[in-house]
Each structure stands twice: as C-alpha cells, then as structure tokens.
Scaffold this motif. Structure first.
Motif, PDB file in Angstrom:
ATOM      1  N   LYS A  10       0.854  -1.196   0.000  1.00 20.39           N
ATOM      2  CA  LYS A  10       0.000   0.000   0.000  1.00 20.39           C
ATOM      3  C   LYS A  10       0.886   1.241   0.000  1.00 20.39           C
ATOM      4  CE  LYS A  10      -3.923  -2.084   2.272  1.00 20.39           C
ATOM      5  NZ  LYS A  10      -4.821  -2.051   3.424  1.00 20.39           N
ATOM      6  N   LYS A  11       0.665   2.077  -1.016  1.00 20.90           N
ATOM      7  CA  LYS A  11       1.475   3.284  -1.184  1.00 20.90           C
ATOM      8  C   LYS A  11       0.578   4.476  -1.495  1.00 20.90           C
ATOM      9  CE  LYS A  11       5.080   0.429  -3.206  1.00 20.90           C
ATOM     10  NZ  LYS A  11       4.319  -0.802  -3.135  1.00 20.90           N
ATOM     11  N   THR A  12       1.139   5.668  -1.324  1.00 30.89           N
ATOM     12  CA  THR A  12       0.420   6.857  -1.752  1.00 30.89           C
ATOM     13  C   THR A  12       0.274   6.803  -3.270  1.00 30.89           C
ATOM     14  OG1 THR A  12       2.445   8.133  -2.009  1.00 30.89           O
ATOM     15  CG2 THR A  12       1.349   8.253   0.146  1.00 30.89           C
ATOM     16  N   LYS A  13      -0.576   7.625  -3.810  1.00 25.77           N
ATOM     17  CA  LYS A  13      -0.766   7.639  -5.260  1.00 25.77           C
ATOM     18  C   LYS A  13       0.224   8.568  -5.961  1.00 25.77           C
ATOM     19  CE  LYS A  13      -5.596   6.310  -5.121  1.00 25.77           C
ATOM     20  NZ  LYS A  13      -5.312   4.913  -5.123  1.00 25.77           N
ATOM     21  N   ASN A  14       0.906   9.400  -5.198  1.00 21.54           N
ATOM     22  CA  ASN A  14       1.843  10.370  -5.770  1.00 21.54           C
ATOM     23  C   ASN A  14       3.263  10.067  -5.302  1.00 21.54           C
ATOM     24  OD1 ASN A  14      -0.362  11.918  -6.854  1.00 21.54           O
ATOM     25  ND2 ASN A  14      -0.721  12.646  -4.783  1.00 21.54           N
ATOM     26  N   GLN A  15       4.236  10.573  -6.069  1.00 26.17           N
ATOM     27  CA  GLN A  15       5.614  10.390  -5.626  1.00 26.17           C
ATOM     28  C   GLN A  15       5.801  11.053  -4.274  1.00 26.17           C
ATOM     29  OE1 GLN A  15       8.386  13.703  -7.574  1.00 26.17           O
ATOM     30  NE2 GLN A  15       7.763  12.194  -9.074  1.00 26.17           N
ATOM     31  N   TYR A  22       4.989   4.713   1.859  1.00 23.97           N
ATOM     32  CA  TYR A  22       4.329   3.467   2.265  1.00 23.97           C
ATOM     33  C   TYR A  22       3.311   3.753   3.357  1.00 23.97           C
ATOM     34  CZ  TYR A  22       8.491   2.052  -0.210  1.00 23.97           C
ATOM     35  OH  TYR A  22       9.474   1.936  -1.157  1.00 23.97           O
ATOM     36  N   VAL A  23       2.062   3.345   3.135  1.00 22.25           N
ATOM     37  CA  VAL A  23       0.981   3.729   4.044  1.00 22.25           C
ATOM     38  C   VAL A  23       0.245   2.544   4.669  1.00 22.25           C
ATOM     39  CG1 VAL A  23       0.633   5.973   2.923  1.00 22.25           C
ATOM     40  CG2 VAL A  23      -0.654   3.991   2.118  1.00 22.25           C
ATOM     41  N   GLY A  24       0.714   1.336   4.429  1.00 25.20           N
ATOM     42  CA  GLY A  24       0.069   0.160   5.002  1.00 25.20           C
ATOM     43  C   GLY A  24       0.288   0.062   6.504  1.00 25.20           C
ATOM     44  N   SER A  25      -0.626  -0.623   7.182  1.00 23.72           N
ATOM     45  CA  SER A  25      -0.560  -0.704   8.647  1.00 23.72           C
ATOM     46  C   SER A  25       0.683  -1.457   9.132  1.00 23.72           C
ATOM     47  CB  SER A  25      -1.836  -1.331   9.204  1.00 23.72           C
ATOM     48  OG  SER A  25      -2.058  -2.598   8.637  1.00 23.72           O
ATOM     49  N   TYR A  26       1.118  -2.480   8.414  1.00 25.38           N
ATOM     50  CA  TYR A  26       2.312  -3.214   8.848  1.00 25.38           C
ATOM     51  C   TYR A  26       3.560  -2.342   8.740  1.00 25.38           C
ATOM     52  CZ  TYR A  26       5.943  -6.667   9.319  1.00 25.38           C
ATOM     53  OH  TYR A  26       7.063  -7.340   9.733  1.00 25.38           O
ATOM     54  N   HIS A  27       3.716  -1.677   7.615  1.00 25.51           N
ATOM     55  CA  HIS A  27       4.866  -0.774   7.454  1.00 25.51           C
ATOM     56  C   HIS A  27       4.849   0.304   8.533  1.00 25.51           C
ATOM     57  CE1 HIS A  27       7.900   1.851   5.754  1.00 25.51           C
ATOM     58  NE2 HIS A  27       7.050   2.829   5.978  1.00 25.51           N
ATOM     59  N   LYS A  28       3.677   0.869   8.773  1.00 23.52           N
ATOM     60  CA  LYS A  28       3.579   1.938   9.779  1.00 23.52           C
ATOM     61  C   LYS A  28       3.935   1.430  11.176  1.00 23.52           C
ATOM     62  CE  LYS A  28       0.584   5.166   7.486  1.00 23.52           C
ATOM     63  NZ  LYS A  28      -0.255   6.295   7.794  1.00 23.52           N
ATOM     64  N   ALA A  29       3.525   0.210  11.511  1.00 25.66           N
ATOM     65  CA  ALA A  29       3.888  -0.353  12.823  1.00 25.66           C
ATOM     66  C   ALA A  29       5.395  -0.532  12.927  1.00 25.66           C
ATOM     67  CB  ALA A  29       3.169  -1.683  13.049  1.00 25.66           C
ATOM     68  N   CYS A  30       6.012  -1.016  11.861  1.00 24.96           N
ATOM     69  CA  CYS A  30       7.470  -1.174  11.850  1.00 24.96           C
ATOM     70  C   CYS A  30       8.156   0.181  11.972  1.00 24.96           C
ATOM     71  CB  CYS A  30       7.917  -1.866  10.565  1.00 24.96           C
ATOM     72  SG  CYS A  30       7.440  -3.604  10.432  1.00 24.96           S
ATOM     73  N   ALA A  31       7.682   1.162  11.236  1.00 24.13           N
ATOM     74  CA  ALA A  31       8.285   2.500  11.278  1.00 24.13           C
ATOM     75  C   ALA A  31       8.108   3.146  12.646  1.00 24.13           C
ATOM     76  CB  ALA A  31       7.676   3.382  10.182  1.00 24.13           C
ATOM     77  N   LEU A  60      12.397  11.777  -3.939  1.00 23.93           N
ATOM     78  CA  LEU A  60      10.999  11.450  -4.232  1.00 23.93           C
ATOM     79  C   LEU A  60      10.944  10.146  -5.021  1.00 23.93           C
ATOM     80  CD1 LEU A  60       9.556  14.961  -5.143  1.00 23.93           C
ATOM     81  CD2 LEU A  60       9.398  13.728  -2.969  1.00 23.93           C
ATOM     82  N   ILE A  61      10.088   9.246  -4.573  1.00 24.24           N
ATOM     83  CA  ILE A  61       9.948   7.917  -5.177  1.00 24.24           C
ATOM     84  C   ILE A  61       8.550   7.801  -5.773  1.00 24.24           C
ATOM     85  CG2 ILE A  61       9.987   5.422  -4.717  1.00 24.24           C
ATOM     86  CD1 ILE A  61      12.668   6.661  -4.146  1.00 24.24           C
ATOM     87  N   GLU A  62       8.494   7.311  -7.008  1.00 29.65           N
ATOM     88  CA  GLU A  62       7.202   7.050  -7.650  1.00 29.65           C
ATOM     89  C   GLU A  62       6.604   5.779  -7.056  1.00 29.65           C
ATOM     90  OE1 GLU A  62       5.408   8.590 -10.012  1.00 29.65           O
ATOM     91  OE2 GLU A  62       6.840  10.212 -10.358  1.00 29.65           O
ATOM     92  N   PRO A  63       5.283   5.728  -6.869  1.00 32.78           N
ATOM     93  CA  PRO A  63       4.652   4.484  -6.421  1.00 32.78           C
ATOM     94  C   PRO A  63       4.939   3.364  -7.429  1.00 32.78           C
ATOM     95  CG  PRO A  63       3.099   6.308  -6.337  1.00 32.78           C
ATOM     96  CD  PRO A  63       4.317   6.807  -7.062  1.00 32.78           C
ATOM     97  N   TYR A  64       5.050   2.158  -6.949  1.00 35.77           N
ATOM     98  CA  TYR A  64       5.347   1.005  -7.797  1.00 35.77           C
ATOM     99  C   TYR A  64       4.633  -0.210  -7.230  1.00 35.77           C
ATOM    100  CZ  TYR A  64       8.578  -0.068  -4.022  1.00 35.77           C
ATOM    101  OH  TYR A  64       9.108  -0.331  -2.788  1.00 35.77           O
ATOM    102  N   ASN A  65       4.604  -1.283  -8.000  1.00 36.08           N
ATOM    103  CA  ASN A  65       3.947  -2.504  -7.569  1.00 36.08           C
ATOM    104  C   ASN A  65       4.920  -3.658  -7.774  1.00 36.08           C
ATOM    105  OD1 ASN A  65       2.093  -4.352  -6.688  1.00 36.08           O
ATOM    106  ND2 ASN A  65       0.944  -4.411  -8.610  1.00 36.08           N
ATOM    107  N   LEU A  66       5.689  -3.981  -6.735  1.00 34.88           N
ATOM    108  CA  LEU A  66       6.712  -5.023  -6.831  1.00 34.88           C
ATOM    109  C   LEU A  66       7.018  -5.528  -5.437  1.00 34.88           C
ATOM    110  CD1 LEU A  66       8.705  -6.287  -8.992  1.00 34.88           C
ATOM    111  CD2 LEU A  66      10.342  -4.572  -8.222  1.00 34.88           C
ATOM    112  N   SER A  67       7.247  -6.822  -5.311  1.00 39.06           N
ATOM    113  CA  SER A  67       7.663  -7.391  -4.027  1.00 39.06           C
ATOM    114  C   SER A  67       8.794  -8.379  -4.291  1.00 39.06           C
ATOM    115  CB  SER A  67       6.495  -8.085  -3.323  1.00 39.06           C
ATOM    116  OG  SER A  67       6.283  -9.365  -3.867  1.00 39.06           O
ATOM    117  N   PHE A  68       9.386  -8.914  -3.228  1.00 35.88           N
ATOM    118  CA  PHE A  68      10.452  -9.892  -3.397  1.00 35.88           C
ATOM    119  C   PHE A  68       9.917 -11.241  -3.857  1.00 35.88           C
ATOM    120  CE2 PHE A  68      12.950  -6.947  -0.728  1.00 35.88           C
ATOM    121  CZ  PHE A  68      14.034  -6.810  -1.586  1.00 35.88           C
TER     122      PHE A  68
END
Length: 143
Positions: A10-15, A22-31, A60-68
């Motif tokens: 889950k990411k913002t729609k803008n760079q 990154y706006v997902g709840s898991y990332h936010k808990a880690c941060a 500034l990072i563009e939103p993307y859709n990729l995982s490991f």
C-alpha cells in the motif's frame, strides 16, 4: 545499530519521500517502533524495487507494484553494494521472510541482530502486535 524495515504494497498515489510513500498498517507499525528506538539516520526501508532507502531521504519515489516474490525485484548484488556503501554492518531486520532473507544476504559477512526478537518467524499480525506493545523497547545493548 541500524534498523531495516520493509516497504509495503500500500502506497500513496503520488511520488513521495520514502518515509511517506508506504501507508500500510504493517509498514507503519514497523516505522513507529523503529523511530521509537533509533534516530531516523539509522533506519532504512528495504524496497523490492529500490533496495535500501534511507528513511530520512528527501528523494521522491514514484509508487510502484513489486515485491520480493516477483521476478523483477532489485538484484541481490545491488543490495550487497548498498549495504556496504550505507555502512550497514549490524541490523535488526523487520519484515516477512522474503525481506529478512534479502537483508541477511546483503550483510551475510556481518552478524545480523534480527534474532533478538525473531520477528520473521511470526505472522504479520502478531509482529504488529509485538511492535505496538514494545514501542520504545530496544532489544540490544549499546556498546
């Protein structure tokens, strides 16, 4: 001590800057946990597209859709070079197994410290609960 946190689907729609992208709840808990125990300049986001991103970066990072789990994630040799150039010698690694594996491979000649909490062995929900319950708690001794 460096702390490596995962990116997220889950990411913002803008760079945006890495810490805002990154706006997902898991990332936010880690941060939240990471920023409660370490200065921003000791925190890195492990991105499947960009590798190790300094949390405090103004880039500034563009939103993307990729995982490991995808085939086109950042090359392991690039992760190794980044870990070296960013001086990541010891780290606590948060994230799922794929992220922990990539981070450990990048710093394989140095002891990683993820085993303090063994968070990569829990599901994401349990990891979030653990992080939220341990905000501000360091799992290591400063030398």
């Amino acid at each position: 001590m460096k702390i490596i946190i995962p990116c997220g689907s889950k990411k913002t729609k803008n760079q945006s800057k890495p810490k805002d992208l990154y706006v997902g709840s898991y990332h936010k808990a880690c941060a939240r946990w990471a920023t409660s125990v370490a200065p921003d300049n000791d925190i890195f986001i492990l991105s499947a597209k960009h590798g190790f991103l300094p949390y405090e970066s103004e880039q500034l990072i563009e939103p993307y859709n990729l995982s490991f789990k995808d085939k086109n994630y950042v090359n392991q040799s690039i992760l190794n070079q980044q870990a070296h150039s960013l001086n990541i010698k010891t780290a606590i690694v948060l994230g799922g197994k794929d992220y922990a594996l990539r981070a450990r491979l990048a710093i394989r000649y140095i002891k990683t410290l993820n085993d303090f909490a063994r968070l990569d062995n829990f599901g994401l929900g349990r990891q979030m609960q653990f992080l939220n319950n341990n905000n501000g708690v360091k799992f290591w001794h400063e030398s």
